[in-house]
Design an enzyme around this catalytic site. Structure first.
Site, PDB file in Angstrom:
ATOM      1  N   LYS A 426       0.824  -1.219   0.000  1.00 60.76           N
ATOM      2  CA  LYS A 426       0.000   0.000   0.000  1.00 60.76           C
ATOM      3  C   LYS A 426       0.856   1.266   0.000  1.00 60.76           C
ATOM      4  O   LYS A 426       0.316   2.378  -0.144  1.00 60.76           O
ATOM      5  CB  LYS A 426      -0.947  -0.018   1.197  1.00 60.76           C
ATOM      6  CG  LYS A 426      -1.992  -1.124   1.110  1.00 60.76           C
ATOM      7  CD  LYS A 426      -2.848  -1.192   2.353  1.00 60.76           C
ATOM      8  CE  LYS A 426      -3.929  -2.271   2.204  1.00 60.76           C
ATOM      9  NZ  LYS A 426      -3.366  -3.627   2.043  1.00 60.76           N
ATOM     10  N   GLY A 468      -4.708 -14.555   7.608  1.00 58.71           N
ATOM     11  CA  GLY A 468      -4.902 -14.820   9.026  1.00 58.71           C
ATOM     12  C   GLY A 468      -4.393 -13.751   9.956  1.00 58.71           C
ATOM     13  O   GLY A 468      -4.471 -13.905  11.173  1.00 58.71           O
ATOM     14  N   SER A 469      -3.856 -12.652   9.427  1.00 57.79           N
ATOM     15  CA  SER A 469      -3.366 -11.596  10.311  1.00 57.79           C
ATOM     16  C   SER A 469      -4.543 -10.870  10.940  1.00 57.79           C
ATOM     17  O   SER A 469      -5.676 -10.940  10.458  1.00 57.79           O
ATOM     18  CB  SER A 469      -2.490 -10.608   9.539  1.00 57.79           C
ATOM     19  OG  SER A 469      -3.250  -9.923   8.559  1.00 57.79           O
ATOM     20  N   THR A 490     -16.405  -5.072  -0.452  1.00 59.34           N
ATOM     21  CA  THR A 490     -16.490  -3.638  -0.754  1.00 59.34           C
ATOM     22  C   THR A 490     -16.726  -3.347  -2.230  1.00 59.34           C
ATOM     23  O   THR A 490     -17.332  -2.334  -2.577  1.00 59.34           O
ATOM     24  CB  THR A 490     -15.210  -2.917  -0.290  1.00 59.34           C
ATOM     25  OG1 THR A 490     -14.079  -3.509  -0.925  1.00 59.34           O
ATOM     26  CG2 THR A 490     -15.053  -3.026   1.222  1.00 59.34           C
ATOM     27  N   ARG A 558     -14.120   1.419   0.769  1.00 63.20           N
ATOM     28  CA  ARG A 558     -13.932   2.191   1.983  1.00 63.20           C
ATOM     29  C   ARG A 558     -12.984   3.360   1.706  1.00 63.20           C
ATOM     30  O   ARG A 558     -12.254   3.358   0.701  1.00 63.20           O
ATOM     31  CB  ARG A 558     -13.362   1.297   3.084  1.00 63.20           C
ATOM     32  CG  ARG A 558     -14.285   0.154   3.475  1.00 63.20           C
ATOM     33  CD  ARG A 558     -13.621  -0.799   4.433  1.00 63.20           C
ATOM     34  NE  ARG A 558     -12.460  -1.448   3.824  1.00 63.20           N
ATOM     35  CZ  ARG A 558     -11.657  -2.292   4.473  1.00 63.20           C
ATOM     36  NH1 ARG A 558     -11.898  -2.585   5.730  1.00 63.20           N
ATOM     37  NH2 ARG A 558     -10.623  -2.835   3.858  1.00 63.20           N
TER      38      ARG A 558
END
Length: 641
Positions: A426, A468-469, A490, A558
């Site tokens: 990101k 799984g985090s 989303t 979002r």
């Protein structure tokens, strides 16, 4: 009949006091039968004690030895040889004690209280009846269980014909307590035609979702599910089998390979429903453990965010390379305590210290660096939830930027050999505050690397979502499915890269051995996954029908969320490394003085009440930061004008 049988099977175990009283009753019956048998023989009972007194002595001795040997403690329906031995010992010692007492009494009074024949006959009768009671209960329970097993057990077929699947089939057929009934094996190999293995047929049929032959076979034999040894199949083979199963509304079960069976656990507990993680296009990652060992052995290592998803896994993997000491730093009290307990239990020989601290507190960090004399720092502490950070940019600056600056500066001051920072995809062309704050942190450590006199090697690792985090999409979907839906996505076209936590941390350790400092290492994340497809498949794997049993709702992107993530920006150049899963990027590096000045301006802006001022300063440092679906988009329009 079936309902009554199930009811009996589901009853709680018979209380110990009830078993104890039943055993006493059996002893009373045994004494009565003994009396009736001997009454019709020439043998005459002694009359020194009345009949009730003799009966009380016999029963009293039996009760005493019942207590000594705890014959009532076992579960009757699961009686074993040990339980039989206890009953036999109690019966024998009862008769022996009666005979010894009788002999001693005779030596003093020249009279006998009991017939020796009666004591021996009582011993045989009481033991026989006590044993018969246990056998009847056990066999009745097993009979009811077998009678209902045809209805209660899942009828399954095993996919494939090899040593692994045959061993699995043998285990299923040899252990009657399993909740699976093996119908046969399914194979596409024509050489297995007309085979019969373990008394079960081998069905020759192609296994894919459009196979009418496979569908007809499943219907004909009333199959409930398929069982496969996942370790022996490729990802594509697994996906094809799962698609075939889901198309026929079958359950899919996964079993580890024989060498990975846990011998301490029941076989049934090791047979799991296949999970979405097993179906993602991931392949085993191999790392050069010798190079990593040379890098980490006998070193004192700091792991920030060491109680989080990534940080805790880094700690666990570091522990296997014999470090001198690991310092686990985190500001989450409960998570840090849980990590401490885990390390104490699983790595008893590991020298570690847990430190409750905040990376924003420079004075506290200074004390820690002075106390431990670190060789390496793994910096995993960060705020990472995009929508939450979008609304709280102050915290992104405090932890992701200032926290990194504090740790980087202290690493240089204390001559740390290596600083490995965990970043994110990101940070590439960021569209949200979280990604931009991580890019700002990258820029600072890269520019610091170029500063004259910097001994520390700064290494950045960049990867996408980890399975799984905390806060990741898969656990979120599982909770929504368990609650009966709806599952929320989303955007219908949103895609993400995924990697397991152990995989990501293995590559972090490997990347930490590479480079001269200043590089950004990028991990090969495999193929991107469409989140809507993942949601649909997870619902199917849970035994439901998407949009019918459990609805899927599209909620809209979002704030700050991208449709897809990038691992490189347009100006970056990548080069291969000796590891096929790791690429190195040498992005343009800014001047340290200029980067530092802009970061100070960002930090200064956090003292003001307007969060737009904070975000504007971040955009000045990270010009490629263009907000999407966010209140900060107006800043981009203002900048363009």
């Amino acid at each position: 009949m079936r309902t009554k049988a199930i009811g009996l099977l589901n009853q709680r175990y018979l209380p110990r006091w009830a078993v104890f009283l039943l055993d006493i009753f059996i002893c009373l019956v045994s004494f009565g039968i003994t009396y009736l048998i001997l009454e019709g023989t020439p043998l005459k009972f002694q009359t020194v004690w009345p009949l009730w007194g003799r009966a009380a002595f016999f029963i009293g001795m039996n009760v005493f030895f019942f207590y000594i040997f705890r014959t009532y403690a076992g579960i009757v329906r699961h009686s074993t040889f040990t339980d039989v031995f206890r009953v036999a010992a109690a019966s024998f010692l009862t008769a022996f004690s009666v005979i010894v007492f009788n002999t001693a009494y005779f030596s003093f009074t020249d009279e006998k209280i009991f017939l020796t024949t009666a004591a021996i006959l009582y011993m045989f009768l009481s033991f026989t009846f006590l044993l018969f009671f246990r056998i009847v209960v056990k066999e009745s329970y097993q009979y009811l269980r077998r009678m209902n097993s045809g209805n209660l057990k899942k009828r399954v077929v095993i996919v494939g014909m090899d040593n692994q699947t045959i061993n699995l089939g043998r285990a299923l057929t040899s252990e009657s307590d399993q909740s699976f009934h093996l119908v046969g094996f399914v194979s596409e190999d024509s050489s297995n035609k007309s085979l019969n293995v373990l008394g079960k047929p081998v069905f020759l049929t192609p296994i894919h979702k459009d196979s009418t032959e496979f569908s007809a076979l499943m219907v004909k034999h009333k199959i409930d599910g398929i069982l496969m040894v996942r370790d022996s199949l490729s990802v594509s083979e697994t996906n094809e089998i799962v698609e075939a199963a889901l198309a026929n509304e079958l359950k899919v079960f996964n079993m580890p390979s024989v060498e990975n069976w846990n011998k301490k656990e029941d076989l049934e507990t090791q047979i799991k429903h296949i999970e979405i993680e097993d179906l993602l296009d991931r392949y085993p990652i191999e790392i050069d453990t010798e190079i990593i060992k040379n890098d980490l052995e006998n070193k004192t290592i700091l792991v920030t965010g060491g109680a989080g998803s990534i940080g805790s896994e880094i700690v666990k993997q570091l522990a296997m390379f014999n470090p001198s000491e690991i310092v686990v730093l985190d500001n989450a009290e409960s998570a840090l305590y849980e990590m401490e307990l885990y390390l104490e239990q699983n790595f008893p020989d590991l020298n570690f210290t847990t430190v409750l601290a905040d990376v924003r507190n420079i004075e506290r960090l200074e004390m820690i660096f002075t106390s431990f004399k670190f060789h390496l720092v793994f910096h995993a502490a960060a705020y990472k939830h995009v929508p939450l950070i979008e609304k709280n940019p102050y915290e992104a600056v405090g932890v992701n930027i200032s926290g990194t600056v504090n740790l980087a500066n202290l690493s240089v001051q204390h001559g740390i050999d290596k600083f490995v920072m965990i970043s994110t995809d990101k940070a590439v062309n960021p569209t949200n505050v979280m990604g931009a704050s991580k890019r700002a942190a990258e820029m600072y450590v890269q520019s610091l690397q170029e500063k004259i006199g910097t001994h520390t090697r700064f290494i950045t690792t960049r990867f996408g979502n980890v399975l799984g985090s905390n806060g990741s999409v898969i656990p979120h979907f599982r909770r929504q499915i368990a609650a009966g839906g709806p599952v929320t996505v989303t955007h219908k076209d949103i895609i993400r890269y995924f990697m397991t936590i152990p995989e990501a941390c293995q590559l972090v350790l490997q990347a930490g051995t590479m480079g001269n400092g200043g590089e950004i290492f990028i991990f090969d994340m495999g193929k991107p996954v469409k989140i809507l497809d993942m949601a649909e498949r997870m619902i199917k794997l849970s035994g439901f029908k998407p949009y019918k049993d459990i609805d899927i709702q599209i909620t809209g992107l979002r704030p700050g969320e991208k449709l897809y993530e990038e691992l490189l920006n347009d100006t970056a150049q990548t080069l291969p490394t000796f590891h096929s899963k790791i690429l190195v990027s040498k992005v343009p590096v800014g001047d340290f003085h200029g980067v530092n000045m802009k970061i100070q301006a960002i930090v200064q802006a956090t003292t003001q009440t307007k969060k737009t001022e904070v975000v504007m300063r971040i955009k000045e440092l990270v010009p490629e930061f263009i907000s999407q679906n966010s209140e900060y988009q107006m800043l981009d329009l203002h900048h363009q004008n």
